[in-house]
Design a protein around this motif. Structure first.
Motif, mmCIF file in Angstrom:
data_model
loop_
_atom_site.group_PDB
_atom_site.id
_atom_site.type_symbol
_atom_site.label_atom_id
_atom_site.label_comp_id
_atom_site.label_asym_id
_atom_site.label_seq_id
_atom_site.Cartn_x
_atom_site.Cartn_y
_atom_site.Cartn_z
ATOM 1 N N ALA A 157 -7.447 -2.440 -4.490
ATOM 2 C CA ALA A 157 -7.862 -2.525 -5.851
ATOM 3 C C ALA A 157 -7.887 -1.418 -6.813
ATOM 4 O O ALA A 157 -7.409 -1.634 -7.908
ATOM 5 C CB ALA A 157 -9.274 -3.281 -6.031
ATOM 6 N N ILE A 158 -8.122 -0.243 -6.263
ATOM 7 C CA ILE A 158 -8.025 1.001 -7.002
ATOM 8 C C ILE A 158 -6.798 1.303 -7.344
ATOM 9 O O ILE A 158 -6.498 1.749 -8.470
ATOM 10 C CB ILE A 158 -8.989 2.025 -6.496
ATOM 11 N N TYR A 159 -5.873 1.049 -6.513
ATOM 12 C CA TYR A 159 -4.447 1.495 -6.736
ATOM 13 C C TYR A 159 -4.018 0.578 -7.632
ATOM 14 O O TYR A 159 -3.107 0.943 -8.479
ATOM 15 C CB TYR A 159 -3.657 0.977 -5.268
ATOM 16 N N LEU A 160 -4.030 -0.915 -7.779
ATOM 17 C CA LEU A 160 -3.663 -1.533 -8.769
ATOM 18 C C LEU A 160 -4.334 -1.251 -10.157
ATOM 19 O O LEU A 160 -3.337 -1.439 -10.975
ATOM 20 C CB LEU A 160 -4.181 -3.237 -8.361
ATOM 21 N N THR A 161 -5.502 -1.110 -10.095
ATOM 22 C CA THR A 161 -6.054 -1.174 -11.510
ATOM 23 C C THR A 161 -5.857 0.615 -11.986
ATOM 24 O O THR A 161 -6.123 0.745 -13.291
ATOM 25 C CB THR A 161 -7.424 -1.617 -11.498
ATOM 26 N N GLU A 162 -6.120 1.702 -11.093
ATOM 27 C CA GLU A 162 -6.337 2.871 -11.726
ATOM 28 C C GLU A 162 -5.010 3.814 -11.401
ATOM 29 O O GLU A 162 -4.593 4.305 -12.446
ATOM 30 C CB GLU A 162 -7.384 3.421 -10.869
ATOM 31 N N ILE A 163 -4.380 3.817 -10.388
ATOM 32 C CA ILE A 163 -3.368 4.562 -10.002
ATOM 33 C C ILE A 163 -2.200 3.884 -10.827
ATOM 34 O O ILE A 163 -1.045 4.395 -11.442
ATOM 35 C CB ILE A 163 -3.127 4.668 -8.638
ATOM 36 N N LYS A 164 -2.072 2.516 -10.574
ATOM 37 C CA LYS A 164 -0.999 1.662 -11.122
ATOM 38 C C LYS A 164 0.429 2.385 -10.964
ATOM 39 O O LYS A 164 1.402 2.657 -11.628
ATOM 40 C CB LYS A 164 -0.933 1.702 -12.612
ATOM 41 N N GLY A 165 0.713 2.402 -9.605
ATOM 42 C CA GLY A 165 1.879 3.134 -9.296
ATOM 43 C C GLY A 165 2.917 2.326 -9.141
ATOM 44 O O GLY A 165 2.720 1.105 -9.511
ATOM 45 N N ILE A 166 4.298 2.694 -8.602
ATOM 46 C CA ILE A 166 5.305 1.985 -8.528
ATOM 47 C C ILE A 166 5.170 0.788 -7.535
ATOM 48 O O ILE A 166 6.011 -0.029 -7.767
ATOM 49 C CB ILE A 166 6.591 2.644 -8.199
ATOM 50 N N PHE A 167 4.425 0.823 -6.847
ATOM 51 C CA PHE A 167 4.171 -0.238 -5.763
ATOM 52 C C PHE A 167 3.275 -1.306 -6.264
ATOM 53 O O PHE A 167 2.973 -2.373 -5.581
ATOM 54 C CB PHE A 167 3.878 0.176 -4.340
ATOM 55 N N SER A 168 2.586 -1.168 -7.401
ATOM 56 C CA SER A 168 1.736 -2.207 -7.908
ATOM 57 C C SER A 168 2.070 -3.656 -7.783
ATOM 58 O O SER A 168 1.439 -4.527 -7.498
ATOM 59 C CB SER A 168 1.352 -1.862 -9.331
ATOM 60 N N ARG A 169 3.278 -3.995 -8.566
ATOM 61 C CA ARG A 169 3.860 -5.266 -8.252
ATOM 62 C C ARG A 169 3.978 -5.902 -7.053
ATOM 63 O O ARG A 169 3.379 -6.886 -6.992
ATOM 64 C CB ARG A 169 5.134 -5.305 -9.218
ATOM 65 N N PRO A 170 4.705 -5.344 -6.057
ATOM 66 C CA PRO A 170 4.878 -5.858 -5.000
ATOM 67 C C PRO A 170 3.550 -6.013 -4.105
ATOM 68 O O PRO A 170 3.280 -7.083 -3.452
ATOM 69 C CB PRO A 170 5.688 -4.732 -4.099
#
Ligand SMILES: Nc1ncnc2c1ncn2[C@@H]1O[C@H](COP(=O)(O)OP(=O)(O)O)[C@@H](O)[C@H]1O
Ligand SMILES: [Mg+2]
Lengths: 348, 282
Positions: A157-170
Motif C-alpha cells: 500500500a505504501i508503494y502504491l500511494t507514497e512511492i508511486k514507482g513504475i511498477f505501481s500499475r501492474p
C-alpha cells in the motif's frame, strides 16, 4: 434559567401526532390486505406481505397527496420501496444469526474451550471433548498469515500511494486480481508449489501460507484506501521540515493513518478466519491440540465445522453448530473492533 | 513624476509601519537569490525568467492575481516544486552563493535551511503540540541540547507560548485555526531555517489571528529572510520591506516589478502594477 417559558424543541422531528398517523396508515394497509386475502383466492404469508406492501404504498401516497401535493406523494413511494428493501436485506441476516444461536446453543459448554477431540469421537455426548485444538490451530495459522501479510500488505500500500514507482500499475492490477482469487485456488497453489515439491506433508505453516495469499490483497487494498485519505499537505510538511521520504512516511503518514491501518488488519483477519477450503487441502486436520506449525496436520475451526457436518450424526452436527457459533462470534468481535477503531478516529 | 502617491492609504501604511531598509542596508549575509527561474508543469510553462534577490533580515512580499505562479515560484526556492509529478524547472537558486539545484546537493539539508509555512494550517494530527514543534528534529535526525528550551523558544517566537504552555501535551488539532498556523510557524523555526517561505499563511484565518501572525513575522524578520505570498495588499504593506508583483496574461507568470514596498504602493513604475495595487483589476 432566565426564561422558563422557553422549552427546547426539535421542530425537524416528527410530532407524536404524525407518528400516530404513520401507525394508522400501517393499520389501514394491514386491514386492506387482510380483506383482500379474505375475499380473493390469494392465500398465504407471501400474499399478505405483498398486499401489505402494495396497500402501504397506496395509503401513504393518498395521505401525502391530500395533505401536501403530488411531489411529496411521489417521494413517499420511493420511501416505501427503500424501507421494504431495508427489511428484505436485514431479515435474512437476523434470521441467520438467530438460527446459529438456536442450533449452536445445545453444543455450547465450557469443555469446548478446554478440551480437544483426541479421546472423543464426534458421536460422543455433547458435554465431552471440545474444540480447543481447532481454536489453537486457527489462532496459529491466522497468526502466521498475519505475520506474513501485515508487512507485505502495508508495504504494498505504501508503494502504491507514497512511492508511486513504475511498477505501481501492474502491482495495483495484481492486488486487485488477487483479491478475487477463490480460496480453494490459494490452497491448490500452496499444495502444488510448496507441499508436493518440498514439505510433502500438511502442516500449520502451509495453512498459514495459503491464508496469507488471501489476506495480503485485503490488507493492501484497505491500507491503500486509508493512506489515500491522508492529505498530501502532511507529506509536504514533513518533507519541507527536512525529512527524507521514508522518515516522512514512517513518522508522519503511517501514524496519521494508524487507526485506519489497524482496521485494515482486522478486516484481513476476519477475511481469512473462516476459510475452509485451503485448510482442508494443506493443513489437514487433527483432533489433538498441535502447537507446532512445522510438523503434522493442524486443526482449525472451519475444518472442525466441516468435519462435524460430514460425519452426519445428531451429536456431530450439534458440535458443528457450536463451532459455527464460536467462529462467528470471533469474526463479529473483530468487525466491531474495526468499526469502533475507525469510528473513534472520525470523532477526533 | 507624480507628486501624490497613487494609493495614499496603502503607501501611508507602508511608510508608517517601519523605517524602510534600503537594499543592502539590512543585509546580514548573502541571502537567497533566484536567477532566471522558469517552471513547467508537464509541457505547460507557468513561470518565465524570474530573477529576484532576497536579503537576509528583510521581508519580501509577493503579490499578484491567482494562478500567476507565486506558489510555484516559492516552491522552487526550497525544492518542493519537484514534489509534483511532471514538474520541471530551469534557472538557479543561490543560497549563500551555492546553487541548491547543483548535482549532489543534499536536498533535505536545503529544506532545513529554507523552511516553509503552508496556506492551510497542517499540524501533524498524530502528534501533541510539543511533538509537533519538535517534529523537524526527529524528521531530520537532528540533535539538540535541551528540547524544553527549544520548545519554549520556538513557541515564544511564533507568539503562541502563552496560549499553549499549559497544554503542551494536547493534540495539535485541538487548537484554533490561527493557533494551528502559529504552531506550524513554530514547527518550522525549530530546525533553525535561514529563510522562511510563507504561502498565503493568513488566507484561512480570521483578522485577529492574522494580526498575531503579522506581529510574529515582524518579530522574526530581524533574524532571517522571510518571503511571504499574500493576496492582502494591506498585509503586504504592513509586513514587508520589498514587494514583487507577479502577473500572467494567460501564459506563463512573470515578475512585472519589484522594489521597496513603499515605492510599489506609492509610485509603481509599471502601469499594470498600478492597476493591481489600486484594485482596478485582479
Ligand atoms: N500541480 C499542478 N499541476 C499542473 N498545473 C499546476 C499545478 N499547480 C499549479 N499549476 C498551474 O500553475 C500556474 C501557477 O499556479 P500557482 O503557482 O499555484 O499560482 P498562484 O500561487 O500565484 O495562485 C497555474 O496556471 C496553475 O494552474
Ligand atoms: Mg498559490
Amino acid at each position: 434559567m432566565s426564561n422558563l417559558t422557553l422549552k427546547p424543541t426539535k421542530p425537524w422531528k416528527r410530532t407524536p401526532k404524525q407518528q400516530l398517523l404513520i401507525a394508522v396508515n400501517l393499520l389501514v394497509a394491514a386491514a386492506i390486505s387482510f380483506v383482500i386475502v379474505l375475499v380473493t383466492p390469494m392465500k398465504g404469508k407471501l400474499a399478505y406481505l405483498l398486499l401489505f406492501f402494495i396497500s402501504t404504498i397506496i395509503v401513504n401516497f393518498a395521505e401525502n397527496y391530500f395533505k401536501s401535493g403530488i411531489a411529496p406523494a411521489k417521494d413517499s413511494i420511493a420511501t416505501s420501496f427503500v424501507t421494504a428493501g431495508l427489511i428484505i436485506a436485514v431479515v435474512p441476516i437476523f434470521s441467520i444469526l438467530f438460527t446459529i444461536f438456536e442450533r449452536g446453543r445445545a453444543g455450547l459448554n465450557f469443555n469446548l474451550f478446554s478440551h480437544d477431540m483426541k479421546s472423543n469421537g464426534p458421536n460422543d455426548p455433547l458435554g465431552q471433548g471440545g474444540l480447543l485444538h481447532a481454536l489453537v490451530g486457527s489462532g496459529i495459522m491466522v497468526g502466521i498469515a498475519l505475520l506474513i501479510s501485515l508487512p507485505i500488505g502495508i508495504l504494498t500500500a505504501i508503494y502504491l500511494t507514497e512511492i508511486k514507482g513504475i511498477f505501481s500499475r501492474p502491482i495495483k492490477f495484481l492486488v486487485q486480481a488477487m483479491s478475487g482469487v477463490p480460496s480453494i485456488v490459494a490452497g491448490l497453489f500452496i499444495l502444488s508449489a510448496v507441499v508436493f515439491p518440498i514439505t510433502k506433508s500438511s502442516s500449520g505453516l502451509m495453512g498459514g501460507l495459503a491464508l496469507s495469499i488471501l489476506m495480503i490483497p485485503t490488507i493492501a487494498r484497505t491500507s491503500e484506501e486509508v493512506l489515500l485519505l491522508i492529505p498530501s499537505d502532511l507529506r509536504e510538511a514533513g518533507v519541507a521540515l527536512g525529512g527524507t521520504q521514508w522518515r516522512t512516511i514512517s513518522l508522519i503518514v503511517v501514524p496519521a493513518a494508524k487507526s485506519g491501518l489497524i482496521t485494515a488488519i482486522i478486516l484481513g483477519l476476519a477475511r481469512v478466519a473462516g476459510e475452509t477450503a485451503p485448510l482442508i487441502l494443506v493443513s489437514g486436520g487433527g483432533d489433538a491440540v498441535n502447537p507446532n506449525p512445522f510438523h503434522s496436520p493442524m486443526g482449525s475451526l472451519p475444518f472442525y465445522i466441516w468435519k462435524g457436518f460430514t460425519f452426519g450424526t445428531t451429536e456431530s452436527i450439534a458440535r458443528s453448530w457450536a463451532g459455527i457459533f464460536v467462529l462467528l462470534s470471533i469474526i463479529f468481535i473483530l468487525f466491531i473492533a474495526a468499526r469502533t477503531l475507525s469510528g473513534s478516529e472520525e470523532k477526533k | 513624476m507624480e507628486t501624490k502617491p497613487i494609493t495614499s492609504s496603502l503607501s501611508d501604511v507602508a511608510n508608517a509601519t517601519k523605517a524602510r531598509k534600503q537594499p543592502g542596508s539590512g543585509a546580514l549575509g548573502v541571502g537567497l537569490e533566484a536567477r532566471g527561474i522558469h517552471a513547467w508543469f508537464g509541457d505547460k510553462l507557468v513561470l518565465r525568467d524570474i530573477s529576484l534577490d532576497f536579503w537576509y533580515g528583510t521581508v519580501t512580499a509577493l503579490i499578484g492575481p491567482s494562478g500567476c505562479g507565486k506558489s510555484t515560484f516559492i516552491r522552487t526556492l526550497n525544492r518542493m516544486h519537484e514534489f509534483i509529478p511532471g514538474a520541471a524547472m530551469a534557472g538557479e537558486v543561490l543560497l549563500n552563493g551555492q546553487d541548491i539545484y547543483e548535482q549532489g546537493t543534499d536536498v533535505t539539508k536545503i529544506r532545513l535551511k529554507v523552511g516553509m509555512v503552508f496556506q492551510k494550517p497542517n499540524p501533524f494530527p498524530s502528534m501533541t503540540i510539543a511533538d509537533n514543534v519538535l517534529a523537524g528534529l526527529k524528521l531530520a535526525q537532528l540533535k539538540t541540547e535541551n528540547k524544553d528550551d527549544l520548545l519554549e523558544e520556538c513557541l515564544e517566537r511564533a507568539g503562541l507560548w502563552n496560549e499553549v504552555k499549559d497544554r503542551l501535551s494536547a493534540y495539535g488539532g485541538s487548537l484554533s485555526g490561527g493557533q494551528q498556523q502559529r504552531l506550524c510557524i513554530a514547527r518550522s523555526l525549530a530546525v533553525r531555517p535561514e529563510v522562511l517561505l510563507m504561502d498565503e499563511p493568513c488566507s484561512a484565518l480570521d483578522p485577529g489571528s492574522t494580526l498575531r501572525i503579522e506581529e510574529t513575522i515582524q518579530h522574526l524578520s530581524s533574524s532571517m529572510t522571510i518571503i511571504i505570498v499574500t493576496h492582502n495588499m494591506q498585509q503586504a504593506a504592513r509586513v514587508s520591506d520589498y514587494t514583487g508583483f507577479f502577473l500572467s496574461d494567460g501564459g506563463p507568470g512573470e515578475l512585472v516589478e519589484v522594489g521597496p514596498t513603499s515605492e510599489i504602493f506609492s509610485w509603481p513604475k509599471d502601469i499594470r502594477t498600478e492597476n493591481y495595487v489600486t484594485g482596478r483589476f485582479g
